[in-house]
Enzyme design. Structure first.
Site, PDB file in Angstrom:
ATOM      1  N   LYS A 125       0.816  -1.219   0.000  1.00 49.16           N
ATOM      2  CA  LYS A 125       0.000   0.000   0.000  1.00 49.16           C
ATOM      3  C   LYS A 125       0.848   1.267   0.000  1.00 49.16           C
ATOM      4  CE  LYS A 125      -3.895  -2.241   2.302  1.00 49.16           C
ATOM      5  NZ  LYS A 125      -3.239  -3.539   2.567  1.00 49.16           N
ATOM      6  N   LYS A 160      -8.387   1.148   5.972  1.00 50.26           N
ATOM      7  CA  LYS A 160      -7.703  -0.136   6.136  1.00 50.26           C
ATOM      8  C   LYS A 160      -6.297   0.089   6.666  1.00 50.26           C
ATOM      9  CE  LYS A 160      -7.190  -0.035   1.091  1.00 50.26           C
ATOM     10  NZ  LYS A 160      -7.485  -0.760  -0.164  1.00 50.26           N
ATOM     11  N   ARG A 210      -7.696  -9.484  -9.733  1.00 49.38           N
ATOM     12  CA  ARG A 210      -6.295  -9.797  -9.436  1.00 49.38           C
ATOM     13  C   ARG A 210      -5.598 -10.105 -10.764  1.00 49.38           C
ATOM     14  NH1 ARG A 210      -2.860 -11.682  -5.533  1.00 49.38           N
ATOM     15  NH2 ARG A 210      -3.635  -9.788  -4.513  1.00 49.38           N
ATOM     16  N   ARG A 224     -12.394 -11.372  -8.588  1.00 50.10           N
ATOM     17  CA  ARG A 224     -12.787 -11.881  -7.280  1.00 50.10           C
ATOM     18  C   ARG A 224     -14.043 -11.141  -6.826  1.00 50.10           C
ATOM     19  NH1 ARG A 224      -7.205 -10.962  -4.179  1.00 50.10           N
ATOM     20  NH2 ARG A 224      -7.719  -8.876  -4.956  1.00 50.10           N
ATOM     21  N   ARG A 232     -15.441  -6.856   0.812  1.00 47.76           N
ATOM     22  CA  ARG A 232     -14.131  -7.457   0.566  1.00 47.76           C
ATOM     23  C   ARG A 232     -14.288  -8.656  -0.356  1.00 47.76           C
ATOM     24  NH1 ARG A 232     -12.312  -8.834   6.483  1.00 47.76           N
ATOM     25  NH2 ARG A 232     -14.381  -9.783   6.386  1.00 47.76           N
ATOM     26  N   GLU A 281      -3.738  -1.961  -5.014  1.00 46.91           N
ATOM     27  CA  GLU A 281      -2.572  -2.545  -4.353  1.00 46.91           C
ATOM     28  C   GLU A 281      -1.630  -3.155  -5.382  1.00 46.91           C
ATOM     29  OE1 GLU A 281      -3.143  -5.231  -1.128  1.00 46.91           O
ATOM     30  OE2 GLU A 281      -4.673  -4.003  -0.154  1.00 46.91           O
ATOM     31  N   ASN A 283       0.901  -6.209  -4.924  1.00 53.83           N
ATOM     32  CA  ASN A 283       1.276  -7.246  -3.962  1.00 53.83           C
ATOM     33  C   ASN A 283       2.592  -7.907  -4.370  1.00 53.83           C
ATOM     34  OD1 ASN A 283      -1.334  -7.631  -2.166  1.00 53.83           O
ATOM     35  ND2 ASN A 283      -2.002  -7.317  -4.274  1.00 53.83           N
TER      36      ASN A 283
END
Length: 318
Positions: A125, A160, A210, A224, A232, A281, A283
């Site tokens: 993040k 978050k 993703r 997702r 979420r 994000e 990752n």
């Protein structure tokens, strides 16, 4: 044949149906590579050597009987391993950071995936802030006053932890601000660092995509979907996956990120995009998704990752 040391969580605890690290281990084994497993806390340093108490392992896709571990050995990661897969799950805490410092000391001799210094310098993040032009409106703060002003501006927000993972502790605050002060109080009590506040994106109801990049190149993607009553969409918190294709805006995001990911040695990366255009994000610690991608479109992302790894190892020996 390569000697591959896998730094991850306990093998007994993983869900082999969807675990990306397990898929990478199966793929490596099929190529004839030799596997070792150890935990991050098993790392040791002395006199320039970094080693771990590691178990030689074999793996198989059999639920409840998915691995065999031999007697542990003191595996010198700088001298006796060709590749280290740094795949333990976050939290991205001092233990995680210390592991990157230790592995960085052997990165000139052993290929570490992902590059430990760059993993340390690119928390999900924070690294994404380099690409703010693709992000939803975002505030990083510990201040209740700043969070209130942001809420007044955007009407509906999400808060978050800055170093959270797996969809944990993500809260939506609607326009009336109910519980905002209590939530900031709790967050400030739990974490010393600032928190991430973003404008709520209604398109999250349609999914959170993703996208996996291998050495800077798009390898595949899944969408997702959040579970009932959820914002979420992480699979770890009850989301479900479906087949997807990339939008033009998503290809633009990947084209912007790809060269920098490759330059940094971030070989296996998963980015999250909402609404076909909003990057949330990047990752790099222990990205997932490759099993679902293969299930939906047949792309063997694990093989693509090993092709890239083998190429880099071969280039080092030239």
């Amino acid at each position: 044949m390569l000697t591959v040391a896998v730094q991850m969580d306990p093998l007994a605890s993983i869900n082999i149906a969807g675990d990306s690290t397990f898929a990478l281990m199966l793929s490596a084994q099929a190529r004839g590579h030799r596997l070792f497993h150890y935990l991050a806390e098993d790392l040791n340093y002395s006199a320039g050597r970094v080693w771990a108490k590691a178990h030689p392992v074999t793996v198989q896709r059999v639920v409840g009987d998915h691995y065999r571990a031999g007697d542990p050995v003191a595996l010198d990661l700088g001298a006796d391993a060709d590749v280290v897969l740094m795949r333990q799950d976050p939290p991205f805490d001092l233990g995680y950071i210390t592991a990157t410092h230790l592995l960085e000391r052997i990165a000139d001799r052993t290929l570490i995936v992902n590059d430990p210094a760059q993993v340390r310098n690119a928390p999900e993040k924070m690294f994404v802030l380099d690409y703010a032009r693709f992000m939803p409106p975002t505030l990083v703060t510990r201040s209740l006053d700043e969070a209130r002003a942001f809420l007044r501006e955007h009407g509906d927000i999400v808060i978050k932890p800055l170093h959270g993972n797996g969809g944990k502790a993500i809260f939506r605050i609607s326009g009336d601000g109910s519980n905002l002060s209590a939530l900031i109080e709790v967050f400030n009590g739990m974490w010393r660092e600032p928190h991430m506040v973003q404008a709520f994106l209604p398109d999250v109801a349609k999914g959170d995509k993703r996208i996996v990049l291998v050495d800077g190149v798009v390898a595949g993607a899944i969408n997702r979907l959040p579970g009932e009553g959820e914002i979420r969409s992480n699979l770890a918190v009850g989301g479900s996956a479906e087949k997807t294709v990339l939008t033009a805006a998503e290809y633009e995001i990947c084209a912007a990120l790809g060269p920098e990911l490759k330059r940094r040695g971030l070989l296996f990366v998963g980015i999250d995009v909402i609404g076909g255009k909003w990057l949330t994000e990047i990752n790099v610690t222990s990205p997932t998704g490759i099993v679902a991608i293969e299930r939906f479109d047949g792309t063997d992302v694990a093989a693509m990752i090993w092709d890239a790894i083998e190429g880099k190892v071969a280039a080092r020996s030239e």
